[in-house]
Design a protein around this motif. Structure first.
Motif, short mmCIF file in Angstrom:
data_model
loop_
_atom_site.label_atom_id
_atom_site.label_comp_id
_atom_site.label_asym_id
_atom_site.label_seq_id
_atom_site.Cartn_x
_atom_site.Cartn_y
_atom_site.Cartn_z
N GLY A 14 0.80 -1.22 0.00
CA GLY A 14 0.00 0.00 0.00
C GLY A 14 0.83 1.27 0.00
O GLY A 14 0.38 2.32 -0.46
N ALA A 15 2.06 1.20 0.49
CA ALA A 15 2.93 2.38 0.56
C ALA A 15 3.66 2.66 -0.76
O ALA A 15 4.26 3.72 -0.91
N LEU A 16 3.58 1.74 -1.72
CA LEU A 16 4.24 1.98 -3.00
C LEU A 16 3.60 3.17 -3.71
O LEU A 16 2.37 3.30 -3.71
N GLU A 17 4.41 4.03 -4.30
CA GLU A 17 3.89 5.28 -4.88
C GLU A 17 2.90 5.05 -6.02
O GLU A 17 2.05 5.90 -6.27
N PHE A 18 2.93 3.93 -6.68
CA PHE A 18 2.05 3.67 -7.81
C PHE A 18 0.79 2.90 -7.42
O PHE A 18 -0.03 2.57 -8.27
N VAL A 19 0.64 2.59 -6.14
CA VAL A 19 -0.56 1.89 -5.64
C VAL A 19 -1.45 2.93 -4.99
O VAL A 19 -1.06 3.59 -4.03
N SER A 20 -2.67 3.10 -5.53
CA SER A 20 -3.57 4.12 -4.96
C SER A 20 -4.32 3.59 -3.75
O SER A 20 -4.64 4.36 -2.85
N HIS A 21 -4.64 2.33 -3.73
CA HIS A 21 -5.28 1.75 -2.55
C HIS A 21 -5.02 0.25 -2.52
O HIS A 21 -4.84 -0.39 -3.54
N SER A 22 -4.98 -0.25 -1.30
CA SER A 22 -4.63 -1.65 -1.08
C SER A 22 -5.39 -2.12 0.15
O SER A 22 -5.55 -1.37 1.11
N TYR A 23 -5.87 -3.35 0.10
CA TYR A 23 -6.60 -3.86 1.25
C TYR A 23 -6.62 -5.38 1.27
O TYR A 23 -6.40 -6.04 0.25
N GLU A 24 -6.86 -5.91 2.45
CA GLU A 24 -6.99 -7.35 2.65
C GLU A 24 -8.46 -7.72 2.56
O GLU A 24 -9.32 -7.01 3.09
N ARG A 25 -8.74 -8.83 1.90
CA ARG A 25 -10.10 -9.37 1.81
C ARG A 25 -10.04 -10.87 2.05
O ARG A 25 -9.04 -11.52 1.72
#
Length: 162
Positions: free
Chosen positions: A89-100
């Motif tokens: 999630g902290a990568l500059e090219f990732v706008s959002h990240s989540y666990e499902r």
């Protein structure tokens, strides 16, 4: 967590963005019949309590030339996801990240990360960066490319109860 009528009005007045004026908080406060300091205090209190997550700029990635977008999905070892998920999630090219949760046997993926690039080749290269970061903790992945925008907003409250 609950909000009163004034907090609800503040959310309704700001949920689509702040006005593009030199003093946006003063403009919203005036519109609502509040003092600017009261508005800011209420926003801080709602953020602290978790009613709102953040106040931030939300650039239009299409206008910035990021025309390829893919939701990358990853099957990560459960004992590693709490450590690796925030790194993705902290990568500059990732706008959002989540666990499902997984939906076995058909859907083994438990980490999702939206990746943006100017074209699919760039997105694939960035996806490879994620794979490198995840290393052996990743047991599989895929990517679902966007083909059109159906909705580009979060939850919207109405200004009045009901």
């Amino acid at each position: 967590m609950s909000i009163d009528a004034t907090d609800r009005q503040i959310i309704a007045a700001t949920q689509a963005g702040l006005p593009l004026v030199p003093q946006p908080y003063a403009a919203v406060a005036q519109e609502l019949g509040l003092g600017e300091s009261e508005l800011c205090d209420r926003l801080r209190a709602m953020q602290k309590s978790g009613v709102i997550r953040r106040i931030a700029v939300a650039p239009n990635h299409y206008a910035l030339g990021m025309l390829a977008n893919g939701m990358s999905v990853w099957d990560i070892e459960d004992e590693r996801i709490a450590d690796l998920g925030p790194q993705v999630g902290a990568l500059e090219f990732v706008s959002h990240s989540y666990e499902r949760p997984r939906a076995l046997p058909d859907w083994p993926y438990n980490l999702f990360a939206m990746v943006h690039g100017s074209d699919r080749d760039e997105v694939e290269a960035k996806r490879q960066e994620v794979a490198t970061l995840l290393g052996a903790a990743c047991r599989g992945s895929d990517i679902l490319y966007s083909t059109r925008i159906l909705k580009k907003t979060g939850l919207r409250l109405r200004s009045k109860e009901g």
